[in-house]
Scaffold this active site. Sequence first.
Site, PDB file in Angstrom:
ATOM      1  N   CYS A  46      34.886  60.060  48.609  1.00 51.98           N
ATOM      2  CA  CYS A  46      35.998  60.850  49.202  1.00 51.98           C
ATOM      3  C   CYS A  46      35.175  61.869  50.087  1.00 51.98           C
ATOM      4  CB  CYS A  46      36.620  61.649  47.944  1.00 51.98           C
ATOM      5  SG  CYS A  46      37.522  60.678  46.647  1.00 51.98           S
ATOM      6  N   THR A  47      33.995  62.173  49.846  1.00 53.21           N
ATOM      7  CA  THR A  47      33.332  63.237  50.882  1.00 53.21           C
ATOM      8  C   THR A  47      33.144  62.599  52.283  1.00 53.21           C
ATOM      9  OG1 THR A  47      32.282  64.504  49.295  1.00 53.21           O
ATOM     10  CG2 THR A  47      31.186  64.450  51.208  1.00 53.21           C
TER      11      THR A  47
END
Length: 158
Positions: A46-47
């Site tokens: 997600c980062t």
Amino acid sequence: MAPLRPGDPAPEFELARDGGGSISLSALRGKPVVLFFYPKDDTKTCTVEAISFSGLSEAFASAGVALIGISPDSVKSHDRFAKKHDLAVALAADEEKTVVNAYGVWAEKSLYGRKYMGVERTTFLIDAAGIINHVWEKVRVDGHAEDVLTAAKALRTG
């Protein structure tokens, strides 16, 4: 519920966002919108996804396209995530999971044989009239933001 497809109207929403205030689809009518749904703030994939969209945020803006990341995390979590990684995208908090359900991305997932409910990483490109133009399901993050930008630019010129 049948999954949303290109040609379907995008479900309306208004959510609290990082940095305070709220963000709604209706307020963005008249310009294309990219919604990228992701499972959890500050997790590895997600980062990477949020950073890659952030890196292209100026290109999206100059193409006249709004960019919004949505997850079930809280505004406080989004604020920390955005600050830690210097994110340049709006992050909307869907703690009640109404939007992930409306878009059909809250799904049963499996990890090491254990089943659980979570966000299926999915991106929607919505045209200026609020109609879904493109859906990317089960997104592989590598090169994804670039693909979305290309499609969004084509939408602007198409």
